[in-house]
Motif scaffolding. Structure first.
Motif, PDB file in Angstrom:
ATOM      1  N   ARG A 337     -15.143  -0.535  30.030  1.00 49.37           N
ATOM      2  CA  ARG A 337     -16.413  -1.021  30.579  1.00 49.37           C
ATOM      3  C   ARG A 337     -17.607  -0.534  29.781  1.00 49.37           C
ATOM      4  O   ARG A 337     -18.700  -1.098  29.892  1.00 49.37           O
ATOM      5  CB  ARG A 337     -16.556  -0.555  32.036  1.00 49.37           C
ATOM      6  N   GLY A 338     -17.422   0.540  28.993  1.00 49.49           N
ATOM      7  CA  GLY A 338     -18.540   1.092  28.228  1.00 49.49           C
ATOM      8  C   GLY A 338     -19.624   1.587  29.153  1.00 49.49           C
ATOM      9  O   GLY A 338     -19.374   2.230  30.169  1.00 49.49           O
ATOM     10  N   GLY A 339     -20.884   1.283  28.817  1.00 50.15           N
ATOM     11  CA  GLY A 339     -21.997   1.720  29.656  1.00 50.15           C
ATOM     12  C   GLY A 339     -22.203   0.853  30.878  1.00 50.15           C
ATOM     13  O   GLY A 339     -22.973   1.205  31.764  1.00 50.15           O
ATOM     14  N   GLN A 340     -21.536  -0.298  30.961  1.00 49.25           N
ATOM     15  CA  GLN A 340     -21.725  -1.222  32.082  1.00 49.25           C
ATOM     16  C   GLN A 340     -20.776  -0.877  33.230  1.00 49.25           C
ATOM     17  O   GLN A 340     -19.953  -1.671  33.648  1.00 49.25           O
ATOM     18  CB  GLN A 340     -21.476  -2.665  31.606  1.00 49.25           C
ATOM     19  N   ILE A 341     -20.902   0.332  33.738  1.00 53.18           N
ATOM     20  CA  ILE A 341     -19.992   0.788  34.791  1.00 53.18           C
ATOM     21  C   ILE A 341     -20.801   1.284  35.973  1.00 53.18           C
ATOM     22  O   ILE A 341     -21.797   2.005  35.811  1.00 53.18           O
ATOM     23  CB  ILE A 341     -19.043   1.885  34.253  1.00 53.18           C
ATOM     24  N   ASP A 342     -20.392   0.858  37.176  1.00 53.29           N
ATOM     25  CA  ASP A 342     -21.137   1.227  38.382  1.00 53.29           C
ATOM     26  C   ASP A 342     -20.543   2.475  39.012  1.00 53.29           C
ATOM     27  O   ASP A 342     -19.518   3.005  38.563  1.00 53.29           O
ATOM     28  CB  ASP A 342     -21.154   0.064  39.373  1.00 53.29           C
ATOM     29  N   ALA A 343     -21.200   2.938  40.071  1.00 56.26           N
ATOM     30  CA  ALA A 343     -20.795   4.205  40.700  1.00 56.26           C
ATOM     31  C   ALA A 343     -19.395   4.105  41.304  1.00 56.26           C
ATOM     32  O   ALA A 343     -18.609   5.066  41.209  1.00 56.26           O
ATOM     33  CB  ALA A 343     -21.817   4.592  41.772  1.00 56.26           C
ATOM     34  N   PHE A 344     -19.059   2.961  41.917  1.00 59.39           N
ATOM     35  CA  PHE A 344     -17.729   2.819  42.521  1.00 59.39           C
ATOM     36  C   PHE A 344     -16.636   2.923  41.457  1.00 59.39           C
ATOM     37  O   PHE A 344     -15.622   3.601  41.659  1.00 59.39           O
ATOM     38  CB  PHE A 344     -17.628   1.482  43.261  1.00 59.39           C
ATOM     39  N   SER A 345     -16.836   2.252  40.321  1.00 59.66           N
ATOM     40  CA  SER A 345     -15.840   2.281  39.247  1.00 59.66           C
ATOM     41  C   SER A 345     -15.681   3.686  38.679  1.00 59.66           C
ATOM     42  O   SER A 345     -14.566   4.117  38.344  1.00 59.66           O
ATOM     43  CB  SER A 345     -16.229   1.304  38.139  1.00 59.66           C
ATOM     44  N   ILE A 346     -16.795   4.416  38.575  1.00 66.45           N
ATOM     45  CA  ILE A 346     -16.726   5.806  38.107  1.00 66.45           C
ATOM     46  C   ILE A 346     -15.921   6.647  39.100  1.00 66.45           C
ATOM     47  O   ILE A 346     -15.091   7.471  38.715  1.00 66.45           O
ATOM     48  CB  ILE A 346     -18.142   6.383  37.920  1.00 66.45           C
ATOM     49  N   GLY A 347     -16.155   6.436  40.395  1.00 70.67           N
ATOM     50  CA  GLY A 347     -15.411   7.183  41.409  1.00 70.67           C
ATOM     51  C   GLY A 347     -13.913   6.938  41.335  1.00 70.67           C
ATOM     52  O   GLY A 347     -13.114   7.876  41.409  1.00 70.67           O
ATOM     53  N   VAL A 348     -13.521   5.662  41.155  1.00 71.43           N
ATOM     54  CA  VAL A 348     -12.100   5.327  41.042  1.00 71.43           C
ATOM     55  C   VAL A 348     -11.501   5.962  39.788  1.00 71.43           C
ATOM     56  O   VAL A 348     -10.401   6.528  39.817  1.00 71.43           O
ATOM     57  CB  VAL A 348     -11.903   3.797  41.024  1.00 71.43           C
ATOM     58  N   ALA A 349     -12.226   5.851  38.664  1.00 71.09           N
ATOM     59  CA  ALA A 349     -11.738   6.438  37.409  1.00 71.09           C
ATOM     60  C   ALA A 349     -11.548   7.940  37.554  1.00 71.09           C
ATOM     61  O   ALA A 349     -10.569   8.512  37.051  1.00 71.09           O
ATOM     62  CB  ALA A 349     -12.706   6.123  36.279  1.00 71.09           C
ATOM     63  N   PHE A 350     -12.461   8.592  38.272  1.00 69.93           N
ATOM     64  CA  PHE A 350     -12.374  10.041  38.402  1.00 69.93           C
ATOM     65  C   PHE A 350     -11.230  10.455  39.323  1.00 69.93           C
ATOM     66  O   PHE A 350     -10.679  11.546  39.174  1.00 69.93           O
ATOM     67  CB  PHE A 350     -13.702  10.609  38.900  1.00 69.93           C
ATOM     68  N   VAL A 351     -10.870   9.607  40.283  1.00 72.38           N
ATOM     69  CA  VAL A 351      -9.683   9.882  41.103  1.00 72.38           C
ATOM     70  C   VAL A 351      -8.438   9.917  40.213  1.00 72.38           C
ATOM     71  O   VAL A 351      -7.588  10.806  40.325  1.00 72.38           O
ATOM     72  CB  VAL A 351      -9.527   8.826  42.216  1.00 72.38           C
ATOM     73  N   LEU A 352      -8.308   8.946  39.300  1.00 75.60           N
ATOM     74  CA  LEU A 352      -7.164   8.911  38.388  1.00 75.60           C
ATOM     75  C   LEU A 352      -7.156  10.142  37.472  1.00 75.60           C
ATOM     76  O   LEU A 352      -6.105  10.747  37.229  1.00 75.60           O
ATOM     77  CB  LEU A 352      -7.198   7.631  37.549  1.00 75.60           C
ATOM     78  N   LEU A 353      -8.349  10.513  36.977  1.00 72.42           N
ATOM     79  CA  LEU A 353      -8.444  11.726  36.146  1.00 72.42           C
ATOM     80  C   LEU A 353      -7.985  12.943  36.937  1.00 72.42           C
ATOM     81  O   LEU A 353      -7.235  13.789  36.429  1.00 72.42           O
ATOM     82  CB  LEU A 353      -9.884  11.938  35.686  1.00 72.42           C
ATOM     83  N   GLY A 354      -8.447  13.051  38.173  1.00 71.35           N
ATOM     84  CA  GLY A 354      -8.136  14.220  38.987  1.00 71.35           C
ATOM     85  C   GLY A 354      -6.658  14.353  39.305  1.00 71.35           C
ATOM     86  O   GLY A 354      -6.097  15.450  39.243  1.00 71.35           O
ATOM     87  N   ILE A 355      -6.006  13.234  39.619  1.00 73.69           N
ATOM     88  CA  ILE A 355      -4.577  13.280  39.943  1.00 73.69           C
ATOM     89  C   ILE A 355      -3.778  13.799  38.749  1.00 73.69           C
ATOM     90  O   ILE A 355      -2.953  14.713  38.862  1.00 73.69           O
ATOM     91  CB  ILE A 355      -4.073  11.883  40.355  1.00 73.69           C
ATOM     92  N   GLY A 356      -4.022  13.224  37.575  1.00 73.84           N
ATOM     93  CA  GLY A 356      -3.236  13.591  36.392  1.00 73.84           C
ATOM     94  C   GLY A 356      -3.480  15.001  35.924  1.00 73.84           C
ATOM     95  O   GLY A 356      -2.533  15.785  35.726  1.00 73.84           O
TER      96      GLY A 356
END
Length: 485
Positions: A337-356
């Motif tokens: 998504r590059g810089g075109q990413i909203d807060a919800f998408s960041i939250g989902v991405a960070f959940v995946l980061l946190g699990i791994g």
């Protein structure tokens, strides 16, 4: 166990709070891009440079004693940091916090090693210890957000005082002292070499951000690498080295350290730009920005605990790479998504980061402690912590430098700015936001649009680097941990 979690919570809260205080600090002190990077990096840099030395010192003088000295010093310096009058004063205070912080973390992990001698109990204790990092990180944005919305940025440093006071009272009562029964001499030359290795390398990376790649900016990196070689050769020759290099001949030990280093580099670099994107690009308050990341940090806690029964039955060479691939998916979602990413998408991405990363680091930290001899627990724990803190340094230095260079190259400044305004707006996104508040509406909007687009132009690139780093950690785990049980 509860007492030993206090310094762990403190250090993790401190790291997360600072990321969310960056916009406020940038607006209040108007640092250059390099000063902002130094302010973030000086703490983990000093801490990483001294962790092995402090771990070895704890083995000699007593790990509980070192923990108490570090706690008292950390609390006093935190008060000075809260009222630092300038960015230079804050950088100095952060360096002093790194000095005393280096006494805290090896002591906690090595005291766990000596307290919980049963392997299953120790694995759960270390899972709770690793979870403490995530819990502190989850608590930091919320508490920090509340403080930053009602008080000055200096308030985030005062969190240390109520956390450390119970530790200073309860640790002498509840925590048993432990030390190496046959310590060697304190090796001041090795301590100097360990610091001399990291300072020039990070200084060189930051100089490249300021002046580009020239022989003047590459020379410090070469100097640091040379001192690093001298440090290793000295440890191999000494009968009682500060760092037992024989530990690295064990695949489980060196592989687990490599996993920690690469994954934390990626995670901290990600936090550096996400915290600014949420506040300065999307316009969220510090509290709202912190709440966006809380689900991911909770996922990190849950994953760190749930992996414990799985790790009893499945080899690390399978568990760790699979966990890290989940984190790769999180980084890739930001990169695509590059810089075109909203807060919800960041939250989902960070959940995946946190699990791994939560699952992988629980397993890797337990391997580091379990494969080291008991009398070297402090030094082995220090190596684990050094990987964390060096990863934090490199995450900000490398990914932060790439982001800074990209921002400088892409930002377009409106006409009519004076020299000081042009310098502040061209250095950091926070500086541009501060300058825009003083401009007429039209010029302010022009500057904000340009600055936000310039900042986001580097987000995609840094996220792809995060993908590469975590994939590298997965490969290291697959190869180096294949004989670990």
């Amino acid at each position: 166990m509860a007492v030993l979690m206090l310094p762990v919570l403190l250090v993790s809260i401190d790291n997360t709070v600072l990321n969310f205080a960056l916009p406020a600090i940038s607006t209040a002190t108007l640092p250059t891009g390099v000063q902002l990077l130094w302010m973030v990096d000086i703490y983990p840099l000093v801490l990483a440079g001294l962790l092995v030395a402090m771990g070895s010192l704890g083995d000699r003088i007593g790990r509980r004693r070192l923990l108490l000295i570090g706690s008292a010093g950390f609390g006093v310096v935190s008060v000075f940091a809260a009222f630092a009058p300038s960015i230079e004063g804050l950088i100095i205070a952060r360096a002093a916090l790194g000095f005393f912080g280096a006494m805290l973390m090896p002591s906690t992990l090595s005291l766990l090693r000596s307290t919980f001698v049963d392997r299953d109990q120790r694995r759960l204790a270390i899972a709770i210890w690793a979870t403490g990092f995530a819990a502190g990180s989850a608590l930091g944005p919320v508490v920090g957000g509340i403080l930053l919305e009602h008080f000055a940025w200096g308030s985030v440093f005062l969190i240390a005082v109520p956390v450390l006071l119970p530790l200073l009272v309860l640790a002498p009562i509840l925590v048993t002292e432990s030390r190496d029964p046959h310590p060697g001499r304190i090796d001041f030359l090795s301590i100097t070499l360990s610091l001399g290795t990291m300072f020039p390398i990070v200084f060189g990376i930051k100089s490249i951000a300021e002046n580009g790649a020239t022989w003047l900016t590459l020379a410090p990196i070469a100097l640091g690498l040379g001192l690093g070689v001298w440090f290793v050769r000295r440890q191999l020759r000494l009968p009682n080295p500060m760092l037992d290099m024989g530990l690295f001949r064990r695949g489980a030990f060196s592989g687990a350290v490599g996993v920690n280093l690469l994954s934390v580099t990626a995670l901290v670099g990600c936090l550096f730009f996400i915290s600014q994107h949420l506040q300065l690009v999307l316009g969220l308050s510090p509290l709202s920005a912190g709440l966006v990341l809380v689900p991911g940090l909770v996922a990190m806690i849950v994953a760190g605990l749930l992996i414990v029964p799985i790790a009893r039955r499945v080899r690390p060479s399978r568990v760790v790479p699979l966990a890290l691939l989940i984190s790769v998916a999180g980084f890739a979602s930001i990169a695509l998504r590059g810089g075109q990413i909203d807060a919800f998408s960041i939250g989902v991405a960070f959940v995946l980061l946190g699990i791994g990363i939560g699952a992988a680091e629980t397993v890797s930290n337990e391997l580091i402690v379990a494969t080291a001899p008991g009398d070297k627990a402090g030094a082995a724990s220090a190596v684990s912590e050094t990987a964390y803190e060096l990863g934090a340094v490199l995450g900000t230095a490398v990914l932060g430098t790439i982001l800074t260079v990209s921002y400088r190259a892409a930002v377009l400044l409106p006409e009519g700015l004076n020299a000081a305004e042009r310098l502040a707006a061209a250095e950091t996104l926070g500086g541009a936001v501060a300058v825009a508040e003083q401009l007429p509406h039209g010029a302010a909007q022009q500057l904000l649009v340009s600055a936000r687009q310039a900042f986001d132009s580097g987000v995609g690139m840094t996220a792809w680097i995060g993908v590469a780093l975590v994939l590298g950690a997965a490969v290291v785990a697959l190869v180096a941990l294949r004989r670990a049980r």
